[in-house]
Design a protein around this motif. Structure first.
Motif, PDB file in Angstrom:
ATOM      1  N   GLU A  57       0.987  -1.374  -0.028  1.00 38.49           N
ATOM      2  CA  GLU A  57       0.290  -0.013   0.293  1.00 38.49           C
ATOM      3  C   GLU A  57       1.221   0.996  -0.043  1.00 38.49           C
ATOM      4  O   GLU A  57       2.132   1.173   0.627  1.00 38.49           O
ATOM      5  N   LEU A  58       0.453   2.210  -0.604  1.00 37.37           N
ATOM      6  CA  LEU A  58       0.826   3.895  -0.719  1.00 37.37           C
ATOM      7  C   LEU A  58       0.961   4.537   0.647  1.00 37.37           C
ATOM      8  O   LEU A  58       0.251   4.577   1.229  1.00 37.37           O
ATOM      9  N   THR A  59       1.660   4.452   0.908  1.00 38.22           N
ATOM     10  CA  THR A  59       1.551   5.604   2.245  1.00 38.22           C
ATOM     11  C   THR A  59       2.579   6.448   2.795  1.00 38.22           C
ATOM     12  O   THR A  59       2.027   7.226   3.894  1.00 38.22           O
ATOM     13  N   GLY A  60       3.207   7.527   2.068  1.00 39.34           N
ATOM     14  CA  GLY A  60       3.587   8.439   2.004  1.00 39.34           C
ATOM     15  C   GLY A  60       3.859   8.824   0.925  1.00 39.34           C
ATOM     16  O   GLY A  60       4.453   8.105   0.024  1.00 39.34           O
ATOM     17  N   ILE A  61       5.040   9.819   0.994  1.00 37.76           N
ATOM     18  CA  ILE A  61       5.529  10.104  -0.098  1.00 37.76           C
ATOM     19  C   ILE A  61       7.003  11.003   0.354  1.00 37.76           C
ATOM     20  O   ILE A  61       7.032  11.391   1.832  1.00 37.76           O
ATOM     21  N   VAL A  62       8.140  11.358   0.028  1.00 37.82           N
ATOM     22  CA  VAL A  62       9.736  11.448   0.177  1.00 37.82           C
ATOM     23  C   VAL A  62       9.840  12.810  -0.521  1.00 37.82           C
ATOM     24  O   VAL A  62       9.660  11.993  -1.613  1.00 37.82           O
ATOM     25  N   PHE A  63      10.190  14.105   0.161  1.00 37.75           N
ATOM     26  CA  PHE A  63      10.431  15.062  -1.199  1.00 37.75           C
ATOM     27  C   PHE A  63      11.762  15.410  -0.747  1.00 37.75           C
ATOM     28  O   PHE A  63      12.065  15.351   0.878  1.00 37.75           O
ATOM     29  N   ALA A  64      13.046  15.597  -2.011  1.00 39.17           N
ATOM     30  CA  ALA A  64      14.171  15.825  -1.606  1.00 39.17           C
ATOM     31  C   ALA A  64      13.713  17.250  -2.450  1.00 39.17           C
ATOM     32  O   ALA A  64      14.278  17.365  -3.971  1.00 39.17           O
ATOM     33  N   THR A  65      14.706  18.193  -1.746  1.00 40.74           N
ATOM     34  CA  THR A  65      14.957  20.071  -2.174  1.00 40.74           C
ATOM     35  C   THR A  65      15.811  20.409  -2.264  1.00 40.74           C
ATOM     36  O   THR A  65      16.425  20.129  -1.435  1.00 40.74           O
ATOM     37  N   THR A  66      16.202  21.384  -3.394  1.00 38.61           N
ATOM     38  CA  THR A  66      17.540  21.777  -3.803  1.00 38.61           C
ATOM     39  C   THR A  66      17.106  23.593  -3.930  1.00 38.61           C
ATOM     40  O   THR A  66      16.039  23.512  -5.012  1.00 38.61           O
ATOM     41  N   ASP A  67      18.092  24.182  -3.172  1.00 35.64           N
ATOM     42  CA  ASP A  67      17.900  26.261  -4.585  1.00 35.64           C
ATOM     43  C   ASP A  67      17.919  25.824  -5.921  1.00 35.64           C
ATOM     44  O   ASP A  67      19.419  25.327  -6.279  1.00 35.64           O
ATOM     45  N   VAL A  68      17.385  25.806  -6.861  1.00 41.05           N
ATOM     46  CA  VAL A  68      17.866  26.985  -8.123  1.00 41.05           C
ATOM     47  C   VAL A  68      18.958  27.540  -7.590  1.00 41.05           C
ATOM     48  O   VAL A  68      19.549  28.103  -9.103  1.00 41.05           O
ATOM     49  N   VAL A  69      18.810  28.556  -7.567  1.00 43.89           N
ATOM     50  CA  VAL A  69      20.205  29.941  -7.482  1.00 43.89           C
ATOM     51  C   VAL A  69      21.831  28.830  -7.072  1.00 43.89           C
ATOM     52  O   VAL A  69      22.032  29.634  -8.263  1.00 43.89           O
ATOM     53  N   SER A  70      21.251  28.163  -6.300  1.00 44.25           N
ATOM     54  CA  SER A  70      23.110  27.401  -6.092  1.00 44.25           C
ATOM     55  C   SER A  70      23.407  26.917  -7.305  1.00 44.25           C
ATOM     56  O   SER A  70      24.380  26.642  -8.048  1.00 44.25           O
ATOM     57  N   PHE A  71      22.313  26.442  -8.050  1.00 50.26           N
ATOM     58  CA  PHE A  71      22.724  25.704  -9.652  1.00 50.26           C
ATOM     59  C   PHE A  71      23.033  27.260 -10.647  1.00 50.26           C
ATOM     60  O   PHE A  71      23.801  26.948 -11.117  1.00 50.26           O
ATOM     61  N   SER A  72      22.053  27.841 -10.508  1.00 49.41           N
ATOM     62  CA  SER A  72      22.816  29.654 -11.344  1.00 49.41           C
ATOM     63  C   SER A  72      23.773  29.984 -11.242  1.00 49.41           C
ATOM     64  O   SER A  72      24.828  30.933 -11.644  1.00 49.41           O
ATOM     65  N   ASN A  73      24.021  29.745 -10.167  1.00 50.73           N
ATOM     66  CA  ASN A  73      25.725  30.336  -8.915  1.00 50.73           C
ATOM     67  C   ASN A  73      27.000  29.628  -9.624  1.00 50.73           C
ATOM     68  O   ASN A  73      28.085  30.205 -10.455  1.00 50.73           O
ATOM     69  N   ALA A  74      26.296  28.337  -9.599  1.00 51.90           N
ATOM     70  CA  ALA A  74      27.545  27.234 -10.283  1.00 51.90           C
ATOM     71  C   ALA A  74      27.749  27.542 -11.954  1.00 51.90           C
ATOM     72  O   ALA A  74      28.841  27.517 -12.348  1.00 51.90           O
ATOM     73  N   LYS A  75      26.379  27.636 -12.848  1.00 49.52           N
ATOM     74  CA  LYS A  75      26.226  28.009 -14.012  1.00 49.52           C
ATOM     75  C   LYS A  75      27.008  29.364 -14.482  1.00 49.52           C
ATOM     76  O   LYS A  75      28.195  29.722 -14.390  1.00 49.52           O
ATOM     77  N   GLY A  76      26.986  30.917 -13.516  1.00 49.27           N
ATOM     78  CA  GLY A  76      27.930  31.733 -13.870  1.00 49.27           C
ATOM     79  C   GLY A  76      29.224  32.132 -13.053  1.00 49.27           C
ATOM     80  O   GLY A  76      29.503  31.723 -13.506  1.00 49.27           O
ATOM     81  N   GLU A  77      29.117  31.162 -11.987  1.00 47.56           N
ATOM     82  CA  GLU A  77      30.768  30.780 -11.911  1.00 47.56           C
ATOM     83  C   GLU A  77      31.435  30.166 -13.532  1.00 47.56           C
ATOM     84  O   GLU A  77      32.201  30.374 -13.320  1.00 47.56           O
ATOM     85  N   MET A  78      30.815  29.169 -13.331  1.00 48.87           N
ATOM     86  CA  MET A  78      31.881  28.455 -14.362  1.00 48.87           C
ATOM     87  C   MET A  78      32.040  29.138 -16.360  1.00 48.87           C
ATOM     88  O   MET A  78      32.385  29.388 -16.687  1.00 48.87           O
TER      89      MET A  78
END
Length: 525
Positions: free
Chosen positions: A163-184
């Motif tokens: 049976e389905l008993t729940g949901i696991v959510f894992a989130t991360t900040d989009v800004v960190s990706f943008s910063n990484a791209k900018g640094e690159m």
């Protein structure tokens, strides 16, 4: 400076090269950032889904369903919270667990976000319970800005079913990706600027080095136009520019030789014209003003006549020379008997030969017909000039030897005379225009130094050649050859077997030519 339009070739080449390099960097940077960003997004997606899946498996093992309610023991809750916090810290992500309705059950408890007091929107929950999901969302009121979200459903074994008993959510900040791209992008920009500067210096150096010979050639061409034929371009490479530089130097050498030839030509012609014209003018003035007595006027008029004929021969030679230089001397080829031409030319000098008691040798080689293909008038001129030189420079009581031979590929004629001969250092120049040896200048005061040059040119036009050899105080020999007329080979062999004295029986036309030529040259002498 070499200029094309308004820019120099160097500036154009440098500009085009740098533009190409710049465009290459732009395309390379764009492609690099695009693919690296895409790879980073995929890598982050895989990381979030993988860790969310691990938490989902742990939750599935520790979750108990009692009366359709999800139950997690206190001990298991503490342990699961600790695991979630560890995983969250290791991947720099926010991880929390909700029931199927989106209410938070466990979280990493950072205190930064409103997990416990807010629920995940229903539409996202419905999407998540269908399987692993990766979206960009603020999850309703939980986050104030969009984040990358990975959602994995929790499936728990209940009896013989799952049976389905729940949901696991894992989130991360989009800004960190943008910063990484900018640094690159910044790293790539600085690297590109440094590389572009280095490449620009290299291109400038090689462009300048490559264009330098062209600039030298432009300067040299201006000097050539101003009459300085000594200028040359220094060749330092073996590429196309180096080949062009060598070709330019060869052209300059040719122009220098042509200019020297032209100056010598003018000087020699001026000298040859000045002497007879001065003589003619002096004697005529002497006759007109009475300086020369009447009883001697006829004698001096003969001298004037001789000088006029000398001028005529000079003009005739100059016209022949002009026709040769302009490529207007065309051959009227036909098959004729070279032996007849030799005998006819020799008989022209019969009177001089008898006066100087010259012994003629080798006429037996001219008894049989020798057929050749060529222009009979021009070949006659060649042989006549050779006999004229031989008669002129042979010693009194000496000999002139004629040797006419046939070989499989060519017909060869040698005319040799005894006498002083030609010095070795002068022998290599005798076929040049206006060249006269020191011996010739004392004995041949009427010659212009053009005869042998014209002779060699005529032989080259026939595909043959003429050479000279000499031993000082012994002899001087000229040998000419013509390509063999193969169509007459069989006939010649038959004529040799038949023999006879056909060559000695000259036609009436040839006899008339002999007498006319003899009379003309007697008058000139």
């Amino acid at each position: 400076m070499l200029v094309t339009g308004r820019k120099s070739l160097f500036a154009q080449y440098l500009t085009v090269s740098l533009v190409i390099v710049f465009i290459s960097f732009v395309i390379l940077g764009t492609m690099l950032i695009f693919f690296v960003a895409r790879y980073s997004d995929e890598d982050r997606k895989s990381l979030l889904l993988e860790n969310a899946g691990r938490v989902s498996e742990l939750m599935s093992e520790q979750t108990v369903v009692v009366n359709n309610n999800v139950h997690i023991g206190d001990t298991e809750t503490v342990w699961l919270s600790s695991v979630i916090q560890t995983i969250s810290a290791s991947i720099n992500a926010d991880i929390f667990v909700t029931d199927t309705n989106g209410r938070t059950l466990l979280c990493n408890d950072t205190g930064l976000y409103n997990h416990l007091h807010s629920t995940v929107p229903e539409d996202i929950c419905e999407q998540a319970v269908r399987g692993k999901t990766f979206i960009k969302s603020s999850l309703g009121e939980i986050y104030g800005e969009p984040r990358y979200v990975a959602a994995v459903p929790i499936i728990t074994d209940v009896g013989s079913s799952r049976e389905l008993t729940g949901i696991v959510f894992a989130t991360t900040d989009v800004v960190s990706f943008s910063n990484a791209k900018g640094e690159m992008m910044r790293i790539f920009f600085y690297a590109a600027v440094a590389t572009f500067a280095i490449v620009a210096c290299i291109i400038w150096f090689f462009s300048f080095k490559m264009i330098k010979p062209l600039r030298q050639m432009a300067i040299a061409a201006k000097k050539l136009a101003n009459g300085d034929f000594s200028v040359r371009v220094h060749v330092t490479s073996g590429n196309e520019v180096g080949t062009l530089a060598r070709a330019f130097n060869e052209m300059a050498n040719s122009l220098s030789v042509s200019e020297n030839t032209r100056r010598n030509f003018i000087a020699n012609v001026s000298h040859e014209l000045k002497t007879p014209m001065t003589t003619i003018a002096g004697f005529i003035d002497g006759i007109l003003d009475g300086t020369i007595p009447q009883n001697k006027q006829k004698q001096y008029l003969r001298i004037v006549s001789t000088e006029v004929k000398r001028l005529s021969r000079l003009v005739s030679s100059m016209l022949s020379l002009s026709r040769i230089d302009n490529g207007e001397l065309h051959l009227q080829k036909q098959t004729f008997n070279l032996a007849d031409t030799v005998v006819t030319s020799l008989l022209t000098f019969e009177q001089k030969i008898e006066e100087r008691h010259i012994d003629i040798q080798g006429l037996d080689t001219c008894m049989s017909p020798v057929k050749v293909e060529g222009d009979p008038d021009l070949i006659y001129q060649v042989i006549y000039n050779l006999f004229e030189n031989a008669v002129k420079f042979v010693d009194t009581g000496g000999y002139i030897r004629v040797n006419l031979k046939e070989y499989p590929e060519r017909t060869e004629l040698e005319i040799r005379n005894s006498g002083h001969g030609i010095e070795p250092d002068e022998l290599v120049h005798i076929f040049e225009r206006f060249y006269k040896t020191d011996k010739s200048r004392s004995q041949d005061k009427n010659g212009m130094g053009l005869g042998l040059y014209i002779v060699k040119t005529i032989m080259h036009l026939h595909g043959g050649d003429i050479t000279a050899s000499s031993v000082v105080d012994e002899y001087c020999s000229f040998t000419l050859w013509l390509p063999r007329d193969k169509s007459q080979a069989k006939k010649n062999r038959f004529n040799r077997k038949k023999g006879g004295n056909e060559a000695a029986d000259l036609s009436d036309k040839n006899k008339g030519l002999i007498y006319a030529e003899a009379e003309e040259h007697s008058d000139e002498d």
